[in-house]
Design an enzyme around this catalytic site. Sequence first.
Site, PDB file in Angstrom:
ATOM      1  N   MET A 183      17.572  18.657  31.784  1.00 39.67           N
ATOM      2  CA  MET A 183      18.185  19.398  32.889  1.00 39.67           C
ATOM      3  C   MET A 183      18.824  18.425  33.884  1.00 39.67           C
ATOM      4  O   MET A 183      19.068  18.773  35.036  1.00 39.67           O
ATOM      5  CB  MET A 183      17.141  20.266  33.580  1.00 39.67           C
ATOM      6  N   GLY A 184      19.076  17.203  33.444  1.00 39.92           N
ATOM      7  CA  GLY A 184      19.733  16.231  34.321  1.00 39.92           C
ATOM      8  C   GLY A 184      18.767  15.595  35.299  1.00 39.92           C
ATOM      9  O   GLY A 184      17.550  15.613  35.080  1.00 39.92           O
ATOM     10  N   ASP A 202       5.658  17.212  29.054  1.00 36.64           N
ATOM     11  CA  ASP A 202       5.590  18.678  29.043  1.00 36.64           C
ATOM     12  C   ASP A 202       4.961  19.084  27.711  1.00 36.64           C
ATOM     13  O   ASP A 202       5.641  19.550  26.796  1.00 36.64           O
ATOM     14  CB  ASP A 202       6.999  19.254  29.214  1.00 36.64           C
ATOM     15  N   HIS A 255      13.519  10.340  30.703  1.00 40.38           N
ATOM     16  CA  HIS A 255      14.603  10.885  29.876  1.00 40.38           C
ATOM     17  C   HIS A 255      15.240   9.777  29.025  1.00 40.38           C
ATOM     18  O   HIS A 255      15.542   9.972  27.850  1.00 40.38           O
ATOM     19  CB  HIS A 255      15.696  11.476  30.763  1.00 40.38           C
ATOM     20  N   GLY A 282       9.616  15.133  25.542  1.00 41.79           N
ATOM     21  CA  GLY A 282       8.557  14.327  26.128  1.00 41.79           C
ATOM     22  C   GLY A 282       7.194  15.004  26.046  1.00 41.79           C
ATOM     23  O   GLY A 282       7.082  16.220  26.224  1.00 41.79           O
TER      24      GLY A 282
HETATM   25  P1  AMP Z   1      13.626  18.000  32.051  1.00 43.67           P
HETATM   26  O1  AMP Z   1      14.966  17.447  32.386  1.00 43.67           O
HETATM   27  O2  AMP Z   1      12.612  17.819  33.106  1.00 43.67           O
HETATM   28  O3  AMP Z   1      13.698  19.404  31.500  1.00 43.67           O
HETATM   29  O4  AMP Z   1      13.089  17.116  30.857  1.00 43.67           O
HETATM   30  C1  AMP Z   1      13.864  16.885  29.708  1.00 43.67           C
HETATM   31  C2  AMP Z   1      13.012  16.192  28.692  1.00 43.67           C
HETATM   32  O5  AMP Z   1      12.535  14.952  29.227  1.00 43.67           O
HETATM   33  C3  AMP Z   1      11.779  16.994  28.281  1.00 43.67           C
HETATM   34  O6  AMP Z   1      11.575  16.830  26.881  1.00 43.67           O
HETATM   35  C4  AMP Z   1      10.680  16.330  29.071  1.00 43.67           C
HETATM   36  O7  AMP Z   1       9.411  16.457  28.481  1.00 43.67           O
HETATM   37  C5  AMP Z   1      11.139  14.882  29.045  1.00 43.67           C
HETATM   38  N1  AMP Z   1      10.510  14.115  30.128  1.00 43.67           N
HETATM   39  C6  AMP Z   1      10.477  14.441  31.444  1.00 43.67           C
HETATM   40  N2  AMP Z   1       9.750  13.516  32.124  1.00 43.67           N
HETATM   41  C7  AMP Z   1       9.324  12.606  31.210  1.00 43.67           C
HETATM   42  C8  AMP Z   1       8.526  11.418  31.287  1.00 43.67           C
HETATM   43  N3  AMP Z   1       8.015  11.001  32.436  1.00 43.67           N
HETATM   44  N4  AMP Z   1       8.281  10.740  30.149  1.00 43.67           N
HETATM   45  C9  AMP Z   1       8.796  11.173  28.957  1.00 43.67           C
HETATM   46  N5  AMP Z   1       9.555  12.285  28.825  1.00 43.67           N
HETATM   47  C10 AMP Z   1       9.816  12.989  29.931  1.00 43.67           C
END
Ligand code: AMP
Length: 285
Positions: A32-33, A152, A39, A149
């Site tokens: 989601m940016g 989540d 990421h 990741g």
């Molecule tokens: P989001 O942008 O928050 O929806 O996350 C996008 C992807 O990045 C998802 O697969 C998350 O699980 C992963 N992600 C977010 N934070 C982390 C982190 N600290 N370490 C590894 N992966 C992450």
Amino acid sequence: MTVPILRRLADLRAQHATWIRAGEVVGVVPTMGALHAGHLSLVEAAKATCDRVIVTIFVNPRQFNSPEDLAKYPRTERADAEKLAPFDVDVVYVPDPDQIYPDGYATSVSVEGITDVLEGTFRPGHFDGVATVVAKLFLQTGAHKAFFGEKDFQQLMVVRRMARDLDIPIEVVGCPTVREDSGLAMSSRNMRLSVEALEKAGRLYPIMTGCADRLAAGETFDQIEPEARAALQAAGFGEVEYLDLRCADTLAPLQTPTRPARLLVAAWLDGVRLIDNIAVPQLSD
Ligand code: AMP
């Protein structure tokens, strides 16, 4: 190096067709940016095993529980593009909203069972929004592999289940959580914490690893839970929505880690909801 940004599905498909003709393996990293090192670790994992990498950036309204949370979600497209530039990704897909939810859009993907607990209890409808957008992104990108990741953890399980159940031919790869020096799991939501709150947030991970050590030494979850909650309160956390030991394969509650287990937490700090989880070493029966 500038990153190629595509906003229309037709353009993505045209690009994808050339890769498939060449027999290349395509990976996708849905985000989601507001990109951070967590990421970027997914992007690295994708680059390591795929010929072509698509990063998607879409703030999906259907997975937010309140309009305020959606409005407050950081949108930093230019900075995101700069962070991605060194990774030499092939496409950054930033779909216009109508490319995901065109007029008259009426379909929802809903995964049962594992969505009834933890995040599902406190964020009703959240995983329907996640499963729906991820199913669409899998189908739109036609990727062979997708990188998510463990941060989540429940989401990773939901996405795997959804892809299997719908026979979407994609391998869902889970990647370890990237943490700050304090141990705080990196998150786009951390940007909303003040310097003082970030310091308090840094207590979460040591409290969790302390719990894991005690569980690995044979104490039951009921024995450690009150002290863990008190420690979170003493660190400055507000409501602890859940603090649970769960089976890593089914999310069933556990008292002792006699099978692969995960300690999962969701807690509020200064108006920001933080989630984290860690593996707990397994005890023999
Ligand atoms: P989001 O942008 O928050 O929806 O996350 C996008 C992807 O990045 C998802 O697969 C998350 O699980 C992963 N992600 C977010 N934070 C982390 C982190 N600290 N370490 C590894 N992966 C992450």
